[in-house]
Design a protein around this motif. Sequence first.
Motif, short mmCIF file in Angstrom:
data_model
loop_
_atom_site.label_atom_id
_atom_site.label_comp_id
_atom_site.label_asym_id
_atom_site.label_seq_id
_atom_site.Cartn_x
_atom_site.Cartn_y
_atom_site.Cartn_z
N CYS A 91 0.86 -1.17 0.00
CA CYS A 91 0.00 0.00 0.00
C CYS A 91 0.90 1.23 0.00
O CYS A 91 1.94 1.24 0.66
CB CYS A 91 -0.88 -0.02 1.25
N ALA A 92 0.51 2.24 -0.74
CA ALA A 92 1.27 3.49 -0.76
C ALA A 92 0.31 4.65 -0.54
O ALA A 92 -0.82 4.63 -1.05
CB ALA A 92 1.99 3.67 -2.09
N SER A 93 0.74 5.63 0.22
CA SER A 93 -0.10 6.81 0.38
C SER A 93 0.60 8.02 -0.21
O SER A 93 1.84 8.08 -0.28
CB SER A 93 -0.47 7.05 1.85
N SER A 94 -0.20 8.98 -0.64
CA SER A 94 0.33 10.21 -1.22
C SER A 94 -0.65 11.34 -0.91
O SER A 94 -1.82 11.10 -0.69
CB SER A 94 0.54 10.06 -2.72
N PRO A 95 -0.14 12.57 -0.90
CA PRO A 95 -1.03 13.70 -0.57
C PRO A 95 -2.18 13.84 -1.56
O PRO A 95 -3.31 14.13 -1.17
CB PRO A 95 -0.10 14.91 -0.64
N THR A 96 -1.86 13.64 -2.86
CA THR A 96 -2.88 13.75 -3.89
C THR A 96 -2.69 12.58 -4.85
O THR A 96 -1.91 11.66 -4.57
CB THR A 96 -2.74 15.06 -4.69
N THR A 97 -3.36 12.62 -5.99
CA THR A 97 -3.22 11.54 -6.95
C THR A 97 -2.00 11.73 -7.84
O THR A 97 -1.55 10.79 -8.47
CB THR A 97 -4.46 11.44 -7.86
N GLY A 98 -1.47 12.92 -7.92
CA GLY A 98 -0.37 13.17 -8.82
C GLY A 98 0.94 12.60 -8.31
O GLY A 98 1.05 12.18 -7.18
N PHE A 105 5.50 4.10 0.88
CA PHE A 105 5.02 2.72 0.93
C PHE A 105 5.01 2.16 2.35
O PHE A 105 5.85 2.52 3.19
CB PHE A 105 5.90 1.83 0.05
N GLY A 106 4.07 1.25 2.57
CA GLY A 106 4.06 0.47 3.79
C GLY A 106 4.98 -0.74 3.63
O GLY A 106 5.58 -0.94 2.57
N SER A 107 5.07 -1.51 4.68
CA SER A 107 5.94 -2.70 4.67
C SER A 107 5.32 -3.87 3.93
O SER A 107 6.01 -4.83 3.60
CB SER A 107 6.27 -3.12 6.09
N GLY A 108 4.02 -3.79 3.69
CA GLY A 108 3.38 -4.82 2.91
C GLY A 108 2.75 -5.93 3.74
O GLY A 108 3.03 -6.10 4.93
N THR A 109 1.87 -6.68 3.07
CA THR A 109 1.27 -7.89 3.62
C THR A 109 1.70 -9.05 2.74
O THR A 109 1.47 -9.03 1.53
CB THR A 109 -0.27 -7.81 3.64
N LEU B 44 10.04 -0.37 0.67
CA LEU B 44 10.36 0.41 -0.52
C LEU B 44 10.36 1.90 -0.16
O LEU B 44 9.43 2.38 0.47
CB LEU B 44 9.30 0.12 -1.58
N GLN B 45 11.42 2.60 -0.54
CA GLN B 45 11.46 4.02 -0.20
C GLN B 45 11.95 4.85 -1.38
O GLN B 45 12.75 4.39 -2.20
CB GLN B 45 12.34 4.28 1.03
N LEU B 46 11.44 6.06 -1.44
CA LEU B 46 11.79 6.96 -2.53
C LEU B 46 13.24 7.41 -2.41
O LEU B 46 13.67 7.86 -1.34
CB LEU B 46 10.86 8.18 -2.49
N LEU B 47 13.98 7.26 -3.49
CA LEU B 47 15.37 7.71 -3.51
C LEU B 47 15.45 9.11 -4.10
O LEU B 47 16.00 10.02 -3.48
CB LEU B 47 16.24 6.73 -4.32
N LEU B 48 14.91 9.28 -5.29
CA LEU B 48 14.86 10.62 -5.85
C LEU B 48 13.83 10.69 -6.98
O LEU B 48 13.37 9.67 -7.48
CB LEU B 48 16.24 11.08 -6.34
#
Lengths: 114, 108
Positions: A91-98, A105-109, B44-48
């Motif tokens: 799962c990943a979260s972001s402020p908006t859709t762009g 990202f989360g650590s996952g299931t 997973l983490q953002l690098l750039l």
Amino acid sequence: DAGVTQSPTHLIKTRGQHVTLRCSPISGHKSVSWYQQVLGQGPQFIFQYYEKEERGRGNFPDRFSARQFPNYSSELNVNALLLGDSALYLCASSPTTGGAGGYTFGSGTRLTVV
Amino acid sequence: AQRVTQPEKLLSVFKGAPVELKCNYSYSGSPELFWYVQYSRQRLQLLLRHISRESIKGFTADLNKGETSFHLKKPFAQEEDSAMYYCAFYQAGTALIFGKGTTLSVSS
């Protein structure tokens, strides 16, 4: 800030069963997206939600569904599990859709279907 | 189809050597491109990202629209750089599209 949290971390299901995976985004983030990562492959996009509405869907069968709640948390549901559904679900979260806001990202299931 | 190609599955270098992880994209619009990294047993983490033109941990990446590439570079590799690296771009309606990833192994 707790970051993106996913639950459960691991689970084992039998073919034909149903599974629900959960995700809590970073506080203030309104968009959640789901990815499937099979061993040795890059993450593949499944769904994106923003403000409780579906904003994008990847090439996955209708057995996969998702929703987003008023607090912006999200669930991914998979029906009639197949062995091939075994994967790490991210799962990943972001402020908006762009893309400009970046995706965290989360650590996952880790789902194993036997 | 819109896609990201990372041609190398594994890249092995010695400590102090230059590193270049290749990424080519196929996209008709103006892409928003990213590099993500996954260290062993970490998320997973953002690098750039290309829009910020920043340098993180000594890594840089330049968008070359003519060659449709976004290669990741570092002049001197460190052992702690060993990880899986994913190139990705943002596409409206599908969030992030990832490549298959390249494992970077840095040995002393």
